[in-house]
Design a protein around this motif. Structure first.
Motif, mmCIF file in Angstrom:
data_model
loop_
_atom_site.group_PDB
_atom_site.id
_atom_site.type_symbol
_atom_site.label_atom_id
_atom_site.label_comp_id
_atom_site.label_asym_id
_atom_site.label_seq_id
_atom_site.Cartn_x
_atom_site.Cartn_y
_atom_site.Cartn_z
ATOM 1 N N ARG A 169 -42.120 -73.393 32.270
ATOM 2 C CA ARG A 169 -43.096 -74.448 31.866
ATOM 3 C C ARG A 169 -43.749 -74.505 33.216
ATOM 4 O O ARG A 169 -45.075 -74.701 33.164
ATOM 5 N N LEU A 170 -43.278 -74.483 34.347
ATOM 6 C CA LEU A 170 -44.045 -74.432 35.697
ATOM 7 C C LEU A 170 -45.044 -73.420 35.837
ATOM 8 O O LEU A 170 -46.360 -73.516 36.309
ATOM 9 N N LEU A 171 -44.601 -72.143 35.326
ATOM 10 C CA LEU A 171 -45.413 -71.100 35.337
ATOM 11 C C LEU A 171 -46.838 -71.236 34.207
ATOM 12 O O LEU A 171 -47.875 -71.029 34.735
ATOM 13 N N ASN A 172 -46.389 -71.437 33.077
ATOM 14 C CA ASN A 172 -47.383 -71.860 32.175
ATOM 15 C C ASN A 172 -48.635 -72.854 32.828
ATOM 16 O O ASN A 172 -49.650 -72.862 32.612
ATOM 17 N N LEU A 173 -48.004 -73.863 33.462
ATOM 18 C CA LEU A 173 -48.884 -75.277 33.840
ATOM 19 C C LEU A 173 -49.672 -74.429 35.341
ATOM 20 O O LEU A 173 -51.003 -74.676 35.178
ATOM 21 N N THR A 174 -49.120 -73.821 36.083
ATOM 22 C CA THR A 174 -49.914 -73.278 37.048
ATOM 23 C C THR A 174 -50.953 -72.335 36.584
ATOM 24 O O THR A 174 -52.330 -72.420 36.803
ATOM 25 N N PHE A 175 -50.436 -71.682 35.660
ATOM 26 C CA PHE A 175 -51.628 -70.517 35.181
ATOM 27 C C PHE A 175 -52.771 -71.373 34.366
ATOM 28 O O PHE A 175 -53.977 -71.091 34.543
ATOM 29 N N SER A 176 -52.355 -72.308 33.509
ATOM 30 C CA SER A 176 -53.204 -73.092 32.755
ATOM 31 C C SER A 176 -54.123 -73.927 33.783
ATOM 32 O O SER A 176 -55.348 -74.102 33.340
ATOM 33 N N PHE A 177 -53.608 -74.474 34.810
ATOM 34 C CA PHE A 177 -54.313 -75.121 35.663
ATOM 35 C C PHE A 177 -55.702 -74.467 36.183
ATOM 36 O O PHE A 177 -56.642 -74.740 36.473
ATOM 37 N N ASN A 178 -55.097 -73.118 36.755
ATOM 38 C CA ASN A 178 -56.266 -72.130 37.150
ATOM 39 C C ASN A 178 -57.220 -71.888 36.163
ATOM 40 O O ASN A 178 -58.557 -71.918 36.613
ATOM 41 N N GLU A 179 -56.998 -71.610 35.041
ATOM 42 C CA GLU A 179 -57.966 -71.410 33.747
ATOM 43 C C GLU A 179 -58.758 -72.451 33.624
ATOM 44 O O GLU A 179 -60.201 -72.437 33.503
ATOM 45 N N TYR A 180 -58.143 -73.643 33.654
ATOM 46 C CA TYR A 180 -58.926 -74.829 33.073
ATOM 47 C C TYR A 180 -60.069 -75.170 34.287
ATOM 48 O O TYR A 180 -61.020 -75.649 34.137
ATOM 49 N N ARG A 181 -59.688 -74.943 35.668
ATOM 50 C CA ARG A 181 -60.421 -75.026 36.662
ATOM 51 C C ARG A 181 -61.694 -74.052 36.568
ATOM 52 O O ARG A 181 -62.836 -74.536 36.959
ATOM 53 N N LYS A 182 -61.526 -73.113 35.992
ATOM 54 C CA LYS A 182 -62.680 -71.945 35.889
ATOM 55 C C LYS A 182 -63.420 -72.325 34.853
ATOM 56 O O LYS A 182 -64.722 -71.961 34.894
ATOM 57 N N TYR A 183 -63.056 -72.698 33.489
ATOM 58 C CA TYR A 183 -63.636 -72.533 32.358
ATOM 59 C C TYR A 183 -63.902 -73.880 31.939
ATOM 60 O O TYR A 183 -64.403 -74.159 30.768
ATOM 61 N N SER A 184 -63.654 -75.173 32.467
ATOM 62 C CA SER A 184 -63.986 -76.470 32.094
ATOM 63 C C SER A 184 -64.652 -77.279 33.071
ATOM 64 O O SER A 184 -64.765 -77.031 34.102
ATOM 65 N N SER A 185 -65.272 -78.421 32.520
ATOM 66 C CA SER A 185 -66.141 -79.076 33.486
ATOM 67 C C SER A 185 -65.029 -80.116 34.024
ATOM 68 O O SER A 185 -65.173 -80.676 35.318
#
Length: 297
Positions: A10-26
């Protein structure tokens, strides 16, 4: 052992997700009815006169959906004078792409009280965080708050009934919106507040789960006598908000610190090289730096 591994995944998925959201979302807003989120979910948050099973997604998703449905009324009303882009622009200044969310569910208004009396007697914060590892502070915030379900005729007592209430500064307010803005100016310091009020409450009819205790009446107000079992709650007032403040930096720091302890080489299913993982962690840390409290709203 399996539970511990699931916590790390869960922690890994959250970490990778936060990084992707930072790049591709407003802007993105982590939501959770539990306090911690990682590495374990932690204790469930409690809401006034609400009884829910934190292990049932049907219950927790209904609570989170109530917050989203309420706070987005700002730009979803037919008479709206704002847009989602405007809201994101205000909340993401200085590269702050992560926002926090809050909820008061249901908004606790006694059936025989007015809004001024409710706020004057309120203890603690009006809302609580529904973002993991993020406890809302009371200063240096950019906040968007939406209150639904408190009609204007419950603003304050009429002049001939007001007695001591007339001497309160808030008695001069002439609308629910104006009074909530005044309350926030007194309780959240050095903050910029954007308030929306909507007359209609949130409907909680079937298929909404039955989450409310016997002291929530048919229309969502608090009642002293227990509500008869055959009468179901039809609607409730709700207060929800979105925030940008330094406490979000604390959340990101917690995520970064927890994820850094993971030995990524042991998790072959992610197909991520150590250098890629380090870059991801660095990105989270850089995002956290944007929340240093060295600015003025």
């Amino acid at each position: 052992m399996q539970s511990s591994q699931n916590d790390v995944l869960r922690l890994l998925n959250l970490t990778f997700s936060f990084n992707e959201y930072r790049k591709y979302s407003s802007m993105f807003v982590p939501l959770c009815t539990s306090r911690d989120g990682w590495p374990k979910p932690g204790a469930p948050r409690r809401f006034y006169h609400t009884q829910y099973n934190a292990n049932l997604l049907y219950h927790t998703s209904a609570i989170l959906a109530s917050a989203l449905d309420t706070v987005t009324l700002k730009y979803r009303q037919k008479s709206r004078n704002s847009s989602l882009m405007d809201m994101c622009s205000d909340l993401t200044r200085y590269g702050r792409k992560v926002s926090a969310a809050s909820l008061c569910f249901p908004f606790s208004l006694n059936i025989d009280s007015d809004f001024l009396e409710c706020l004057d007697n309120w203890e603690g914060q009006l809302v609580q965080s529904i973002t993991p590892r993020c406890e809302l502070r009371t200063d240096k915030l950019m906040q968007y708050l939406t209150l639904r379900g408190v009609p204007e005729n419950r603003l304050k007592k009429m002049a001939h009934e007001a007695n001591k209430q007339q001497h309160l500064p808030a008695y001069k307010c002439n609308s629910i919106k104006e009074m909530l803005e005044y309350y926030l100016s007194c309780t959240t310091h050095d903050s910029a507040s954007n308030v929306t009020t909507v007359q209609k409450p949130m409907l909680v009819r079937t298929p909404f789960p039955e989450l409310f205790d016997e002291h929530i009446g048919y229309n969502g107000n608090i009642i002293s006598a227990p509500r008869p079992q055959h009468i179901k709650v039809d609607s409730v007032p709700v207060l929800a908000g979105l925030y940008s403040g330094s406490e979000i930096g604390d959340m990101l720091e917690s995520l970064h610190s927890s994820a850094r302890r993971i030995k990524i080489a042991k998790f072959h299913g992610f197909e991520v090289e150590r250098d890629e993982f380090e870059d991801c962690l660095d990105s989270i840390f850089e995002l956290r730096e944007n929340y240093n409290d060295n600015y003025v709203i």
